[in-house]
Write an enzyme that holds these catalytic residues in place. Structure first.
Site, PDB file in Angstrom:
ATOM      1  N   PRO A   1       3.645 -11.678 -29.750  1.00  0.00           N
ATOM      2  CA  PRO A   1       2.551 -11.049 -30.496  1.00  0.00           C
ATOM      3  C   PRO A   1       2.787  -9.546 -30.656  1.00  0.00           C
ATOM      4  CG  PRO A   1       1.692 -12.524 -28.831  1.00  0.00           C
ATOM      5  CD  PRO A   1       3.164 -12.416 -28.588  1.00  0.00           C
ATOM      6  N   GLU A   2       2.532  -9.058 -31.855  1.00  0.00           N
ATOM      7  CA  GLU A   2       2.683  -7.636 -32.141  1.00  0.00           C
ATOM      8  C   GLU A   2       1.305  -6.995 -32.199  1.00  0.00           C
ATOM      9  OE1 GLU A   2       5.407  -6.887 -35.370  1.00  0.00           O
ATOM     10  OE2 GLU A   2       6.593  -8.670 -34.883  1.00  0.00           O
TER      11      GLU A   2
END
Length: 283
Positions: free
Chosen positions: A2-3
């Site tokens: 996840p960014e």
């Protein structure tokens, strides 16, 4: 992994559940994830009130009234589910426990937060709030890309003289915090800059234009609830949908969506990661 948009989406989903509320009971079901949990974590969380839920780079930060902050990284497969009653409004009944429910937080008022992480690349730690910036995961991080410190003069100065590819420079968390492979690919495509170009050889006006492009890409992704490629889910269990708006990432062989460009999206590997770009309009 996840960014920033995915982590920010989770933060926004958890904020109304956690902020100002007491963790009535913390349950830790194994001794570690990516690293060992801090000693006595369940006892240290139980009874603590969450003053503020923030985010730094790709980390969630829960400031507690005990003077500690919970640092939380979702890892590659971590999912956060909110169930139960929230502010008197029914959301989801508590689901049956699953094998990979490693941390469960019961919140005053009936809500439950479950952290499920099959691959166990997530992490949690507790540190004194006044020493937060010295934590090994946070020390030395660059400015937030949506914050005021990340502006055109700053980025131009940080790129000056760097001989690494621009993609690698933007992925460097010391330059700017929170950017990852997906959104760097998307930003470079929108800016018309080749991911192979040396960062220090990009003219200052072109480098400066990256700042608003990066901001726009991140803002649009957050509005869409992030990008769901494999394991990521929002706190309500739904998928994010920014992946449907990708212009470059994952689109190898597809026509370039830049108006008037006859090119085709290509793929190359940089530092072990797939890079997607248009060799015709990205220079």
């Amino acid at each position: 992994m996840p960014e920033l948009p995915e982590v920010e989406t989770v933060r926004r989903g958890l904020s109304p559940v956690l902020e100002g509320r007491v963790i009535a009971r913390a349950q830790v079901n194994r001794p570690d994830l990516r690293w060992p949990f801090p000693e006595g974590m369940a006892d240290r969380l139980t009874g603590a009130r969450v003053i503020r839920l923030g985010r730094r780079s790709k980390y969630l930060l829960a400031d507690l009234d005990t003077g500690e902050t919970l640092i939380w990284h979702l890892g590659m497969s971590g999912r956060v589910l909110v169930s139960g009653q929230i502010l008197g409004e029914f959301v989801h009944a508590h689901p049956a426990p699953e094998k990979h429910d490693h941390v469960v937080l019961d919140i005053e008022g009936g809500a439950r937060i479950t952290f499920n992480d099959p691959r166990r690349f997530g992490a949690m730690d507790l540190i004194a709030t006044d020493r937060l910036e010295t934590h090994r995961l946070l020390a030395g991080l660059g400015p937030e890309p949506l914050g005021n410190a990340f502006d055109e003069p700053y980025l131009v100065a940080r790129l000056r003289g760097r001989m690494t590819p621009i993609k690698a420079a933007l992925l460097d968390q010391h330059v700017v915090a929170g950017l990852g492979n997906i959104y760097v690919c998307e930003a470079l495509h929108r800016a018309g800059i080749s991911p192979k170009r040396q960062a220090g050889r990009i003219a200052a006006p072109r480098a400066a234009r990256l700042v608003p492009v990066i901001r726009d890409v991140l803002a649009e992704a957050i509005e869409a609830g992030g990008s769901s490629l494999r394991d990521y889910r929002r706190t309500d269990g739904e998928l994010g949908y920014f992946q449907h708006a990708f212009r470059a990432y994952g689109r190898a062989g597809a026509p370039c969506p830049t108006p008037g460009c006859p090119g085709t999206i290509g793929r190359l590997v940089q530092s072990g990661r797939s890079t997607f770009y248009c060799p015709r309009c990205q220079r």
